[in-house]
Motif scaffolding. Structure first.
Motif, PDB file in Angstrom:
ATOM      1  N   CYS A 146       0.835  -1.205   0.000  1.00 38.94           N
ATOM      2  CA  CYS A 146       0.000   0.000   0.000  1.00 38.94           C
ATOM      3  C   CYS A 146       0.871   1.257   0.000  1.00 38.94           C
ATOM      4  N   GLU A 150       1.003   4.306  -2.815  1.00 37.05           N
ATOM      5  CA  GLU A 150       0.787   5.715  -2.492  1.00 37.05           C
ATOM      6  C   GLU A 150       1.975   6.566  -2.928  1.00 37.05           C
ATOM      7  N   ALA A 157      -3.842  13.699  -0.700  1.00 34.82           N
ATOM      8  CA  ALA A 157      -3.649  13.285   0.695  1.00 34.82           C
ATOM      9  C   ALA A 157      -2.767  12.048   0.835  1.00 34.82           C
ATOM     10  N   TYR A 158      -1.894  11.815  -0.146  1.00 32.65           N
ATOM     11  CA  TYR A 158      -1.049  10.613  -0.061  1.00 32.65           C
ATOM     12  C   TYR A 158      -0.036  10.714   1.079  1.00 32.65           C
ATOM     13  N   GLN A 159       0.374  11.931   1.445  1.00 32.82           N
ATOM     14  CA  GLN A 159       1.320  12.081   2.558  1.00 32.82           C
ATOM     15  C   GLN A 159       0.697  11.590   3.859  1.00 32.82           C
ATOM     16  N   ALA A 160      -0.540  12.012   4.119  1.00 32.73           N
ATOM     17  CA  ALA A 160      -1.233  11.579   5.329  1.00 32.73           C
ATOM     18  C   ALA A 160      -1.487  10.078   5.293  1.00 32.73           C
ATOM     19  N   ARG A 161      -1.826   9.554   4.106  1.00 34.87           N
ATOM     20  CA  ARG A 161      -2.117   8.117   3.976  1.00 34.87           C
ATOM     21  C   ARG A 161      -0.869   7.295   4.269  1.00 34.87           C
ATOM     22  N   ILE A 162       0.278   7.727   3.756  1.00 38.16           N
ATOM     23  CA  ILE A 162       1.514   6.969   3.974  1.00 38.16           C
ATOM     24  C   ILE A 162       1.909   6.994   5.446  1.00 38.16           C
ATOM     25  N   HIS A 164      -0.012   7.370   7.941  1.00 38.23           N
ATOM     26  CA  HIS A 164      -0.972   6.508   8.634  1.00 38.23           C
ATOM     27  C   HIS A 164      -0.592   5.038   8.472  1.00 38.23           C
ATOM     28  N   GLN A 165      -0.183   4.658   7.273  1.00 37.31           N
ATOM     29  CA  GLN A 165       0.215   3.277   7.014  1.00 37.31           C
ATOM     30  C   GLN A 165       1.485   2.907   7.796  1.00 37.31           C
ATOM     31  N   GLU A 168       0.347   2.146  11.153  1.00 34.59           N
ATOM     32  CA  GLU A 168      -0.322   0.849  11.117  1.00 34.59           C
ATOM     33  C   GLU A 168       0.700  -0.295  11.071  1.00 34.59           C
TER      34      GLU A 168
END
Length: 295
Positions: A146, A150, A157-162, A164-165, A168
């Protein structure tokens, strides 16, 4: 499966992620020599095995990794292959720049959305965990995949998604550490015993039936299990062990190539040479000459 390596300060994809020191994916169709030397870094390194079988040493502990396994290497811990070689297979990894404080605690950084207490708990689990390997932990592979998507997708919002990952990934890794019985690996001990027996008599022309009998299985079930755990058929699994031993013996100038071929179970010098070149890119004599010249 496209290979790549992104490095902090060199790759534009990581400009917004100074805490990601390196992320990559590597697939080896042949053995790569002197490409995985032992080193210690300041970052936390997490490796996920996609396919193949790898012999790596982490903090002086030799571990065999199979598909689905995860290696967790703490900052400052030496990690690499004993001979510097990378076996056939594929894996993905990420290096995170985390700060290790004087009191031994780990500080994740402002990128993390975890609370101070959550971050401290994760750092404590990482530091106290006695085993650097998580067995059959496919969740880590999904998270890394994932992150790759990204980074290259560059969507909103890929910075926030990464980030977050990444949180995780740390959560799942530390949860798995607490669940896992560190004294028992998912890979059956019978298969570890099988490899020991094979190495003791590689000159023997092992059949699938004989190998299956050694672990008390029928040939069909044995073949399925070996394929599941190593990614290879039983015969290719055996060939990789033969080549691994041949590489070790070729570094000794007192043994002829013909003797090495026969001692490791090849029918002839030509059969050995053809197989060795297919898996390493070198003829046995070329490998030996290069090794002796570089000593």
């Amino acid at each position: 499966m496209n290979q790549f390596v992104l490095q902090c300060g060199k790759s534009t994809e990581l400009l917004l992620f100074p805490h990601i020191l390196e992320v990559g994916l590597k697939k080896n169709a042949s053995i790569s020599f002197n490409t995985f030397l032992t080193s210690a870094t300041e970052g936390l390194r997490i490796y996920y095995i996609i396919e193949g079988r790898f012999e790596w040493r982490i903090n002086n502990q030799l571990i065999i990794f199979y598909p689905g396994d995860v290696a967790v290497v703490m900052p400052g811990v030496p990690f690499g292959s004993d001979n510097g070689n990378l076996e056939i297979g594929a894996f993905t990894w990420i290096h995170l720049g985390i700060q290790k404080l004087e009191n031994g605690q780990i500080l994740l950084g402002k990128w993390s959305g975890l609370s101070d207490s959550e971050g401290a708990a994760i750092g404590k689990i990482l530091l106290l965990n006695p085993s650097p390997v998580l067995s059959r932990f496919s969740e880590a592979g999904k998270i890394l995949k994932c992150i790759h998507g990204e980074l290259f997708g560059n969507e909103v919002a890929y910075q926030a998604r990464i980030n977050h990952q990444l949180d995780e990934l740390l959560i799942q890794v530390t949860r798995q550490m607490t669940r896992q019985n560190n004294s028992v690996r998912d890979f059956p001990k019978t298969f570890m015993h099988l490899e020991e027996v094979l190495r003791q008599n590689l000159a023997h022309q092992w059949t699938v039936e004989e190998m299956a009998a050694l672990v008390g299985m029928g040939t069909t079930l044995f073949t399925e299990r070996v394929k599941t755990y190593s990614g290879f058929s039983p015969i290719n699994y055996l060939i990789n062990i033969r080549i691994s031993e041949a590489i070790r013996l070729l570094k000794r100038p007192d043994i002829t190539v013909t003797d090495i071929a026969l001692d490791t179970g090849f029918y002839s010098s030509q059969h050995f040479s053809t197989t060795f070149k297919k898996l390493t890119g070198y003829r046995p004599s070329e490998f030996r000459n290069n090794h002796l010249r570089n000593k």
